[in-house]
Design an enzyme around this catalytic site. Structure first.
Site, PDB file in Angstrom:
ATOM      1  CG  MET A  30      -1.879  -1.206   1.201  1.00  0.00           C
ATOM      2  SD  MET A  30      -3.395  -0.913   2.116  1.00  0.00           S
ATOM      3  CE  MET A  30      -2.759  -0.598   3.741  1.00  0.00           C
ATOM      4  N   GLY A  31       2.154   1.094  -0.321  1.00  0.00           N
ATOM      5  CA  GLY A  31       3.039   2.263  -0.378  1.00  0.00           C
ATOM      6  C   GLY A  31       3.503   2.693   1.002  1.00  0.00           C
ATOM      7  CG  HIS A  34       8.513   0.231   6.136  1.00  0.00           C
ATOM      8  ND1 HIS A  34       8.811  -1.114   6.171  1.00  0.00           N
ATOM      9  CD2 HIS A  34       7.179   0.328   6.357  1.00  0.00           C
ATOM     10  CE1 HIS A  34       7.718  -1.786   6.438  1.00  0.00           C
ATOM     11  NE2 HIS A  34       6.706  -0.954   6.538  1.00  0.00           N
ATOM     12  CG  HIS A  37       6.972  -1.969   2.209  1.00  0.00           C
ATOM     13  ND1 HIS A  37       6.883  -0.842   3.007  1.00  0.00           N
ATOM     14  CD2 HIS A  37       5.745  -2.534   2.225  1.00  0.00           C
ATOM     15  CE1 HIS A  37       5.642  -0.732   3.467  1.00  0.00           C
ATOM     16  NE2 HIS A  37       4.940  -1.751   3.018  1.00  0.00           N
ATOM     17  CD  GLN A 148       5.286 -14.929  10.051  1.00  0.00           C
ATOM     18  OE1 GLN A 148       5.022 -15.386   8.933  1.00  0.00           O
ATOM     19  NE2 GLN A 148       4.697 -15.353  11.142  1.00  0.00           N
ATOM     20  CE  LYS A 149       3.862  -4.775  11.786  1.00  0.00           C
ATOM     21  NZ  LYS A 149       2.819  -4.165  11.056  1.00  0.00           N
ATOM     22  CG  MET A 184      10.936  -1.343  10.294  1.00  0.00           C
ATOM     23  SD  MET A 184      12.084  -1.435   8.915  1.00  0.00           S
ATOM     24  CE  MET A 184      13.592  -1.048   9.782  1.00  0.00           C
ATOM     25  CB  SER A 186       2.975   2.256   6.294  1.00  0.00           C
ATOM     26  OG  SER A 186       3.594   1.393   5.359  1.00  0.00           O
TER      27      SER A 186
HETATM   28  P1  AMP Z   1       1.498  -2.970   3.469  1.00  0.00           P
HETATM   29  O1  AMP Z   1       2.062  -1.910   2.585  1.00  0.00           O
HETATM   30  O2  AMP Z   1       1.415  -2.573   4.911  1.00  0.00           O
HETATM   31  O3  AMP Z   1       0.214  -3.555   2.937  1.00  0.00           O
HETATM   32  O4  AMP Z   1       2.549  -4.152   3.449  1.00  0.00           O
HETATM   33  C1  AMP Z   1       2.969  -4.735   2.242  1.00  0.00           C
HETATM   34  C2  AMP Z   1       3.751  -5.977   2.532  1.00  0.00           C
HETATM   35  O5  AMP Z   1       4.896  -5.636   3.316  1.00  0.00           O
HETATM   36  C3  AMP Z   1       2.967  -7.012   3.341  1.00  0.00           C
HETATM   37  O6  AMP Z   1       3.254  -8.304   2.843  1.00  0.00           O
HETATM   38  C4  AMP Z   1       3.507  -6.816   4.721  1.00  0.00           C
HETATM   39  O7  AMP Z   1       3.415  -7.974   5.532  1.00  0.00           O
HETATM   40  C5  AMP Z   1       4.952  -6.475   4.434  1.00  0.00           C
HETATM   41  N1  AMP Z   1       5.562  -5.811   5.587  1.00  0.00           N
HETATM   42  C6  AMP Z   1       5.065  -4.745   6.264  1.00  0.00           C
HETATM   43  N2  AMP Z   1       5.854  -4.437   7.314  1.00  0.00           N
HETATM   44  C7  AMP Z   1       6.874  -5.335   7.297  1.00  0.00           C
HETATM   45  C8  AMP Z   1       8.013  -5.564   8.131  1.00  0.00           C
HETATM   46  N3  AMP Z   1       8.263  -4.806   9.205  1.00  0.00           N
HETATM   47  N4  AMP Z   1       8.838  -6.584   7.812  1.00  0.00           N
HETATM   48  C9  AMP Z   1       8.581  -7.372   6.727  1.00  0.00           C
HETATM   49  N5  AMP Z   1       7.535  -7.209   5.910  1.00  0.00           N
HETATM   50  C10 AMP Z   1       6.681  -6.212   6.190  1.00  0.00           C
END
Ligand code: AMP
Length: 280
Positions: A30-31, A34, A37, A148-149, A184, A186
């Site tokens: 979702m942008g 960090h 990602h 895995q978060k 970490m 967003s």
């Molecule tokens: P999001 O942008 O929050 O939808 O996350 C996109 C992808 O990044 C998802 O598969 C999350 O699980 C992964 N992600 C988010 N935070 C972390 C993190 N701290 N470590 C590893 N992967 C992450």
């Protein structure tokens, strides 16, 4: 790095790559990118020939009182990070491209998505499963990388892909953490300095549970009681759930089963909702 905004163009690229027998690795996001990602992108690069990242803040996975309209959208910075990370194509569809007027089909996983996140965010996984099924049909990846978060998201999506016979291979990346242990996210950018200080208790409590298991404790009630106690020490932290579950089904576990057990926390730090988990 190619920037693609339409479904048609993205599917055409996928067809072209597949015709050349190139393996497509896909990282949906979702942008507000960090290092977490970027670790997913790195894994995708190692396992595929071409890496596609999507940036799409998916409206259907946000509840009515959640942060959809305020969700951070630092697009230029995200594009720079993707280019530096060696992403080949970035898919940035407008909402109407993914949810055109009149679309009325949704994907609902009915077991793994029920407890924990599903109980506290009732329409969340319907939105996640729907958008990811759509993205799989648009990007046509061989390999997808998730973090895995969001452990329950991974479990729901693996179940969905198996149930719908979607031919994708899942790669799950470990949780990237700040130096003090905070996972970490967003959403961490919403935290003020004092909230940020309190938020570290979440990963500390999970580490404490791991230590207890290493010391021979295996009962969920004792582990959960200790974690809840630690979280309650911080004034700004309110527990949404602390649960010990099977990492694939998300059914509760009464005792630690090595290799199968996840301890998961969701908590408010004032108005910021954070999640984290560890394997036990
Ligand atoms: P999001 O942008 O929050 O939808 O996350 C996109 C992808 O990044 C998802 O598969 C999350 O699980 C992964 N992600 C988010 N935070 C972390 C993190 N701290 N470590 C590893 N992967 C992450």
């Amino acid at each position: 790095m190619q920037k693609i905004e339409t479904v048609r163009e993205m599917q055409a690229l996928a067809d072209k790559l597949r015709a050349k027998e190139q393996r497509i690795g896909f990282v949906p996001t979702m942008g507000a990118l960090h290092a977490g990602h970027l670790s997913l992108v790195k894994l995708a690069r190692a396992k595929a020939d071409v890496v596609v990242v999507s940036i799409f803040v998916n409206p259907t996975q946000f509840g009515p009182s959640e942060d959809y309209s305020n969700y951070p959208r630092p697009l230029e910075h995200d594009l720079e990070l993707c280019a530096e990370a060696g992403v080949d194509a970035i898919f940035l569809p407008p909402v109407a491209e993914i949810y055109p007027k009149g679309c009325s089909t949704f994907v609902i996983e009915e077991a793994v998505s029920k407890p924990l996140e599903g109980a506290s965010r009732p329409t969340h996984f319907r939105g996640v499963a729907t958008v990811v099924a759509k993205l799989f049909n648009i990007v046509r990846p061989h390999i997808v990388v998730f973090g895995q978060k969001d452990a329950q998201q991974v479990a729901v999506l693996k179940r969905m892909a198996a149930d719908l016979h979607l031919p994708v291979k899942f790669v799950v990346a470990p949780i990237m953490r700040e130096p003090d242990g905070l996972a970490m996210s967003s959403r961490n950018r919403y935290l003020t300095a004092v909230q940020r200080e309190d938020s570290v208790v979440i990963s500390q409590a999970l580490r404490r549970a791991q230590e207890m298991v290493a010391g021979g404790e295996h009962r969920d009630d004792r582990l959960i009681a200790e974690v809840t106690h630690l979280l309650s020490q911080k004034r700004r932290v309110r527990v949404i759930y602390v649960a010990m579950v099977d990492k694939d089904t998300f059914e509760p576990l009464r005792v630690v089963v090595p290799g199968k057990t996840l301890l998961a926390i969701a908590a408010w730090v004032d108005e910021v909702r954070l999640i984290d988990n560890v394997e036990l």
